[in-house]
Design a protein around this motif. Structure first.
Motif, mmCIF file in Angstrom:
data_model
loop_
_atom_site.group_PDB
_atom_site.id
_atom_site.type_symbol
_atom_site.label_atom_id
_atom_site.label_comp_id
_atom_site.label_asym_id
_atom_site.label_seq_id
_atom_site.Cartn_x
_atom_site.Cartn_y
_atom_site.Cartn_z
ATOM 1 N N SER A 209 -51.776 -5.947 -24.435
ATOM 2 C CA SER A 209 -51.194 -4.916 -23.563
ATOM 3 C C SER A 209 -49.915 -4.431 -24.241
ATOM 4 O O SER A 209 -48.995 -5.225 -24.501
ATOM 5 C CB SER A 209 -50.875 -5.509 -22.187
ATOM 6 O OG SER A 209 -52.055 -5.880 -21.506
ATOM 7 N N TRP A 210 -49.847 -3.140 -24.547
ATOM 8 C CA TRP A 210 -48.747 -2.574 -25.337
ATOM 9 C C TRP A 210 -47.764 -1.806 -24.450
ATOM 10 O O TRP A 210 -48.119 -1.270 -23.409
ATOM 11 C CB TRP A 210 -49.292 -1.604 -26.384
ATOM 12 C CG TRP A 210 -50.211 -2.221 -27.394
ATOM 13 C CD1 TRP A 210 -51.572 -2.275 -27.346
ATOM 14 C CD2 TRP A 210 -49.827 -2.853 -28.609
ATOM 15 N NE1 TRP A 210 -52.066 -2.899 -28.457
ATOM 16 C CE2 TRP A 210 -51.021 -3.276 -29.256
ATOM 17 C CE3 TRP A 210 -48.597 -3.107 -29.240
ATOM 18 C CZ2 TRP A 210 -51.023 -3.925 -30.481
ATOM 19 C CZ3 TRP A 210 -48.607 -3.756 -30.464
ATOM 20 C CH2 TRP A 210 -49.791 -4.167 -31.072
ATOM 21 N N ASN A 211 -46.544 -1.751 -24.971
ATOM 22 C CA ASN A 211 -45.529 -0.911 -24.343
ATOM 23 C C ASN A 211 -44.549 -0.436 -25.412
ATOM 24 O O ASN A 211 -44.288 -1.156 -26.381
ATOM 25 C CB ASN A 211 -44.786 -1.686 -23.253
ATOM 26 C CG ASN A 211 -43.816 -0.802 -22.485
ATOM 27 O OD1 ASN A 211 -44.182 0.257 -21.980
ATOM 28 N ND2 ASN A 211 -42.563 -1.240 -22.401
ATOM 29 N N ALA A 212 -44.045 0.758 -25.261
ATOM 30 C CA ALA A 212 -43.044 1.288 -26.198
ATOM 31 C C ALA A 212 -42.002 2.066 -25.404
ATOM 32 O O ALA A 212 -42.337 2.831 -24.502
ATOM 33 C CB ALA A 212 -43.704 2.194 -27.245
ATOM 34 N N ARG A 213 -40.735 1.824 -25.737
ATOM 35 C CA ARG A 213 -39.660 2.570 -25.060
ATOM 36 C C ARG A 213 -38.535 2.838 -26.048
ATOM 37 O O ARG A 213 -38.327 2.078 -27.010
ATOM 38 C CB ARG A 213 -39.134 1.796 -23.854
ATOM 39 C CG ARG A 213 -38.394 0.513 -24.180
ATOM 40 C CD ARG A 213 -37.784 -0.096 -22.922
ATOM 41 N NE ARG A 213 -36.930 -1.239 -23.210
ATOM 42 C CZ ARG A 213 -37.319 -2.495 -23.106
ATOM 43 N NH1 ARG A 213 -38.578 -2.791 -22.764
ATOM 44 N NH2 ARG A 213 -36.460 -3.470 -23.363
ATOM 45 N N SER A 214 -37.804 3.905 -25.789
ATOM 46 C CA SER A 214 -36.693 4.287 -26.671
ATOM 47 C C SER A 214 -35.439 3.506 -26.294
ATOM 48 O O SER A 214 -35.142 3.310 -25.114
ATOM 49 C CB SER A 214 -36.425 5.790 -26.565
ATOM 50 O OG SER A 214 -37.543 6.521 -27.011
ATOM 51 N N GLU A 215 -34.726 3.036 -27.317
ATOM 52 C CA GLU A 215 -33.462 2.321 -27.137
ATOM 53 C C GLU A 215 -32.371 3.078 -27.905
ATOM 54 O O GLU A 215 -32.646 3.753 -28.912
ATOM 55 C CB GLU A 215 -33.584 0.883 -27.655
ATOM 56 C CG GLU A 215 -34.633 0.025 -26.938
ATOM 57 C CD GLU A 215 -34.189 -0.382 -25.536
ATOM 58 O OE1 GLU A 215 -33.001 -0.200 -25.202
ATOM 59 O OE2 GLU A 215 -35.036 -0.876 -24.761
ATOM 60 N N THR A 216 -31.123 2.950 -27.457
ATOM 61 C CA THR A 216 -30.019 3.695 -28.088
ATOM 62 C C THR A 216 -29.251 2.882 -29.119
ATOM 63 O O THR A 216 -28.501 3.452 -29.920
ATOM 64 C CB THR A 216 -29.035 4.160 -27.006
ATOM 65 O OG1 THR A 216 -28.537 3.022 -26.292
ATOM 66 C CG2 THR A 216 -29.729 5.116 -26.038
ATOM 67 N N GLN A 217 -29.446 1.570 -29.116
ATOM 68 C CA GLN A 217 -28.693 0.718 -30.038
ATOM 69 C C GLN A 217 -29.054 1.043 -31.491
ATOM 70 O O GLN A 217 -30.160 1.505 -31.787
ATOM 71 C CB GLN A 217 -29.005 -0.763 -29.731
ATOM 72 C CG GLN A 217 -28.090 -1.760 -30.441
ATOM 73 C CD GLN A 217 -28.413 -3.194 -30.036
ATOM 74 O OE1 GLN A 217 -29.314 -3.433 -29.236
ATOM 75 N NE2 GLN A 217 -27.663 -4.133 -30.567
ATOM 76 N N ALA A 218 -28.117 0.817 -32.380
ATOM 77 C CA ALA A 218 -28.321 1.020 -33.824
ATOM 78 C C ALA A 218 -28.734 2.440 -34.151
ATOM 79 O O ALA A 218 -29.555 2.683 -35.043
ATOM 80 C CB ALA A 218 -29.353 0.032 -34.343
ATOM 81 N N GLY A 219 -28.157 3.412 -33.433
ATOM 82 C CA GLY A 219 -28.458 4.815 -33.722
ATOM 83 C C GLY A 219 -29.736 5.299 -33.081
ATOM 84 O O GLY A 219 -30.139 6.442 -33.306
ATOM 85 N N GLY A 220 -30.387 4.456 -32.314
ATOM 86 C CA GLY A 220 -31.624 4.856 -31.651
ATOM 87 C C GLY A 220 -32.859 4.292 -32.350
ATOM 88 O O GLY A 220 -32.999 4.406 -33.569
ATOM 89 N N TYR A 221 -33.712 3.666 -31.620
ATOM 90 C CA TYR A 221 -34.959 3.129 -32.195
ATOM 91 C C TYR A 221 -35.997 2.981 -31.081
ATOM 92 O O TYR A 221 -35.693 3.172 -29.880
ATOM 93 C CB TYR A 221 -34.720 1.784 -32.902
ATOM 94 C CG TYR A 221 -34.417 0.623 -31.970
ATOM 95 C CD1 TYR A 221 -35.412 -0.294 -31.616
ATOM 96 C CD2 TYR A 221 -33.135 0.424 -31.443
ATOM 97 C CE1 TYR A 221 -35.138 -1.354 -30.762
ATOM 98 C CE2 TYR A 221 -32.857 -0.635 -30.599
ATOM 99 C CZ TYR A 221 -33.877 -1.528 -30.257
ATOM 100 O OH TYR A 221 -33.604 -2.573 -29.409
ATOM 101 N N ILE A 222 -37.195 2.635 -31.468
ATOM 102 C CA ILE A 222 -38.293 2.432 -30.514
ATOM 103 C C ILE A 222 -38.605 0.937 -30.459
ATOM 104 O O ILE A 222 -38.869 0.313 -31.497
ATOM 105 C CB ILE A 222 -39.547 3.211 -30.941
ATOM 106 C CG1 ILE A 222 -39.231 4.703 -30.999
ATOM 107 C CG2 ILE A 222 -40.699 2.949 -29.978
ATOM 108 C CD1 ILE A 222 -40.299 5.505 -31.719
ATOM 109 N N LEU A 223 -38.570 0.364 -29.261
ATOM 110 C CA LEU A 223 -38.905 -1.055 -29.096
ATOM 111 C C LEU A 223 -40.365 -1.169 -28.637
ATOM 112 O O LEU A 223 -40.742 -0.662 -27.585
ATOM 113 C CB LEU A 223 -37.987 -1.708 -28.061
ATOM 114 C CG LEU A 223 -38.250 -3.194 -27.809
ATOM 115 C CD1 LEU A 223 -37.946 -4.020 -29.056
ATOM 116 C CD2 LEU A 223 -37.422 -3.692 -26.614
ATOM 117 N N ILE A 224 -41.154 -1.842 -29.477
ATOM 118 C CA ILE A 224 -42.563 -2.081 -29.157
ATOM 119 C C ILE A 224 -42.686 -3.504 -28.617
ATOM 120 O O ILE A 224 -42.150 -4.453 -29.209
ATOM 121 C CB ILE A 224 -43.461 -1.918 -30.403
ATOM 122 C CG1 ILE A 224 -43.351 -0.504 -30.958
ATOM 123 C CG2 ILE A 224 -44.909 -2.245 -30.075
ATOM 124 C CD1 ILE A 224 -44.045 -0.333 -32.297
ATOM 125 N N SER A 225 -43.380 -3.651 -27.513
ATOM 126 C CA SER A 225 -43.637 -4.996 -26.982
ATOM 127 C C SER A 225 -45.146 -5.212 -26.890
ATOM 128 O O SER A 225 -45.915 -4.282 -26.603
ATOM 129 C CB SER A 225 -42.994 -5.193 -25.605
ATOM 130 O OG SER A 225 -43.488 -4.267 -24.670
#
Length: 232
Positions: A110-126
């Protein structure tokens, strides 16, 4: 009757009586011998009967040994039974077998992806295993591709991480920096393609909002989200 004839008669009678007496004595002795023989036989039989329980006891000991063997056999069956209950698996070398866990495919997760602002912005995949599934994420980068041209993210870390077993509530995280350059420009996209290795037959597409992609990088899998930040 004359005296000579009477004397001869008496002698004959005495001889017959003596013979009868001797026969009676012999019969008595024979009866006594027979009785003694029977008594001895009875005694011997009685001794034999007495020895029989002892022999039975010895046999009982043998039976006990057989019972022990039976217990061992039962134990072996239980072990077999234990080995059959565990199911097919890898032999660990100590008579036991451990279930062989499969490698994860994208369709096991089961996948999830969300945008994060840390480190200039990145995508966290779980990534979390679907209910009832236990699988292993290999010690390798997740495959993350962008756009119709399939641009793949390179490594954000110098060393490869460790494999992670997904089961139950265990979650693995990977961080994607879609733009690792400082230059202007790049491709504008709104989704990423994720797979477990290049040979995964069932990659998934995850919506992430509008992003600019230029030389993307991705971290290894981690069990902590804070370890999956792709610092440049």
């Amino acid at each position: 009757m004359s005296g000579n004839r009477r004397k001869a008669f008496l002698v004959s009678a005495a001889l017959v009586g003596g013979a009868l007496l001797m026969t009676a004595c012999q019969d008595t002795d024979k009866a006594a011998d027979t009785g003694a023989s029977q008594q001895g036989s009875s005694s011997s039989s009685s001794s034999g009967d007495a020895a029989t329980p002892s022999g039975s006891s010895a046999a009982g000991g043998g039976q006990g040994t057989g019972k022990g063997s039976g217990a061992a056999g039962k134990g072996s069956g239980a072990t077999g039974g234990t080995e059959d209950g565990a199911g097919s698996g890898a032999d660990t070398g100590n008579g036991k077998r451990e279930p062989v866990e499969q490698s994860c495919g994208a369709n096991d997760i089961s996948w999830n992806a969300r945008s994060e602002t840390q480190a200039g912005g990145y995508i966290l995949i779980s990534a979390k295993a679907k209910p009832g599934i236990t699988c292993i994420l290999p010690a390798a980068l997740p495959t993350v591709a962008f756009g119709s041209d399939g641009t793949e993210a390179g490594p954000a870390e110098q060393a490869v991480g460790e494999q992670i077993t997904l089961s139950g509530n265990t979650t693995a995280y990977a961080g994607v920096n879609p733009k690792s350059t400082n230059a202007d420009g790049g491709k504008e996209l709104d989704s990423i393609i994720v797979a477990v290795g290049d040979d995964d037959p069932d990659p998934v597409s995850l919506k992430v909002g509008t992003i600019t992609v230029d030389k993307p990088v991705v971290t290894n899998w981690h069990t902590s989200a804070t370890d999956a930040v792709p610092f440049s």
